[in-house]
Write an enzyme that holds these catalytic residues in place. Structure first.
Site, mmCIF file in Angstrom:
data_model
loop_
_atom_site.group_PDB
_atom_site.id
_atom_site.type_symbol
_atom_site.label_atom_id
_atom_site.label_comp_id
_atom_site.label_asym_id
_atom_site.label_seq_id
_atom_site.Cartn_x
_atom_site.Cartn_y
_atom_site.Cartn_z
ATOM 1 N N SER A 172 -38.671 27.185 -68.840
ATOM 2 C CA SER A 172 -38.450 27.068 -70.585
ATOM 3 C C SER A 172 -39.182 28.672 -70.613
ATOM 4 O O SER A 172 -38.869 29.227 -70.775
ATOM 5 C CB SER A 172 -38.856 26.184 -70.985
ATOM 6 O OG SER A 172 -38.589 26.492 -72.924
ATOM 7 N N HIS A 376 -33.460 19.096 -70.690
ATOM 8 C CA HIS A 376 -34.113 20.388 -70.123
ATOM 9 C C HIS A 376 -35.547 20.257 -69.900
ATOM 10 O O HIS A 376 -37.095 21.088 -68.258
ATOM 11 C CB HIS A 376 -34.580 21.252 -71.602
ATOM 12 C CG HIS A 376 -35.303 22.660 -71.943
ATOM 13 N ND1 HIS A 376 -35.286 23.693 -70.883
ATOM 14 C CD2 HIS A 376 -36.648 22.531 -72.015
ATOM 15 C CE1 HIS A 376 -35.777 24.293 -72.138
ATOM 16 N NE2 HIS A 376 -36.730 24.099 -71.823
#
Length: 401
Positions: A172, A376
């Site tokens: 990320s 995620h």
């Protein structure tokens, strides 16, 4: 935003009648209170902390696992640097234990594992001259993490290990900061053997996270409100948060399902890969703290639809000598880059990953996780992350040793 929600949730849950902490497995209680180094040592892995002073005076606590019971520390091991995402820390790669967490797998495979901690998180909240209670300490976004922190960390690691280059794994915002580093300092392409991007993030046109979309929609109001309140950072978890997680997120707790809701609203829903037993440990280590400017910078990217430096508004001319922030030059990212992405990622959405892929000049591989619901945060915490992702990642890393 995420830390505020966690704090409110902890207060609500603490007033609910729930089973006593004493009924929870002792390992869960212990792991919730241990830091990253303590977790590594508990499970038999050597652990070191290195304090690195950045060019602008921040003191970063960088963690190292130089070996394992299967592969004792030795000179000359290949080096890999793991960089965490937004509001996270080195604990992301450790807290799920030896069977699931990436740091242990890499150490077992013979790597000298280093884990970064960006300025502002629980391990990097000091400065040579500034107090972390002042606004000047928190005057940074992920631009500074990429343009200053990571290059300084890489320099230190290579000197310490005697290596010429290393492999980089980012998740990320750990990938966002990498693009920044290479844009600003293309020299570092020579120091990276390969870059492995988990949930690669730069553009955020298609994000579905309600929290991030709310912040982007009300960006200027939120920014002004935070400034007026003197809120310059997101707090890491404290003892109240830890106790709330232990009492209400453990197996058998009537409100355990609530402990996953906030994560799902950030990352995407995937109930089958949530390790419910470990929820108290996850909530004890995350969030780990960050500057509010980091989240605002992401919100600016959503609004502008441009991957560029922080927008200081009227101060842009003073900061940059131009009215708008400079755009990052992704053509400078020349080291071999490998993408690992998923279809249910609400933060690094498929359309945004595709756009980034077209911008970067040397993406040598794209690996789509073969589980449609993979989200995620599953990149670091999923139950089956090893078979779904890490086995592929380990094979790819070996190819660039």
């Amino acid at each position: 935003m995420r830390s505020v929600v966690y704090s409110v949730l902890a207060v609500v849950l603490l007033v609910v009648v729930s089973p006593a902490v004493g009924q929870i497995h002792p390992d869960i209680i212990e792991d919730a209170h241990l830091d990253s180094l303590g977790l590594l040592r508990k499970y038999g892995y050597p652990a070191e902390e290195h304090i690195i002073e950045t060019d602008d005076g921040y003191l970063l606590g960088i963690h190292r696992c130089p070996g394992s019971p299967l592969s004792p520390p030795a000179p000359g091991k290949p080096v890999v640097l793991l960089q965490h995402g937004m509001l996270s820390s080195s604990a992301d790669y450790i807290l799920m234990g030896p069977d699931t967490s990436l740091a242990y797998m890499l150490a077992d495979a013979g790597y000298d594992v280093w884990m970064g901690n960006a300025r502002g998180n629980r391990y990097s909240r000091r400065h040579r001259f500034r107090s972390n209670e002042t606004q000047t300490f928190w005057d940074f976004s992920w631009h500074e993490v990429g343009s200053i922190d990571i290059p300084n960390v890489i320099d230190y690691i290579l000197v310490r290990t005697g290596q010429q280059s290393l492999q980089y794994v980012g998740h990320s915002q750990g990938t966002t900061a990498y693009w920044v580093m290479m844009s600003q300092h293309p020299y570092y392409n020579r120091r990276i053997k390969s870059m492995h991007a988990l949930a690669p993030a730069a553009y955020m046109h298609n994000t579905r996270s309600p929290y991030v979309l709310f912040l982007a929609t009300f960006l200027y109001t939120t920014d002004l409100m935070l400034q007026m309140m003197g809120t310059w950072w997101f707090e890491p978890t404290n003892e109240m948060n830890i106790q709330g997680g232990l009492q209400n997120c453990h197996d058998g707790a009537p409100f355990q399902a609530m402990c996953s809701i906030n994560t799902f609203l950030i990352a995407g829903f995937n109930t089958e890969e949530v390790n419910s037993t470990m929820l108290p440990v996850i909530h004890a280590h995350s969030p780990a703290g960050a500057s509010t400017m980091q989240m605002i910078h992401h919100a600016q990217t959503i609004r502008s639809r441009i991957f560029r430096q922080y927008d200081h508004g009227a101060l842009n001319m003073v900061r940059y000598g131009q009215l708008t922030p400079p755009v990052y030059n992704l053509a400078n990212v020349q080291a071999p880059t490998l993408f690992y992405h998923s279809t249910n990622d609400w933060m690094a959405a498929p359309g945004d990953v595709e756009l980034l892929y077209r911008e970067l000049p040397n993406v040598v591989k794209r690996y789509l996780v073969p589980l449609p619901a993979f989200n995620h945060l599953d990149f670091v915490w999923a139950i089956n992350v090893r078979s779904l992702l890490y086995d592929e990642l380990l094979a790819d890393l070996k190819a660039y040793v």
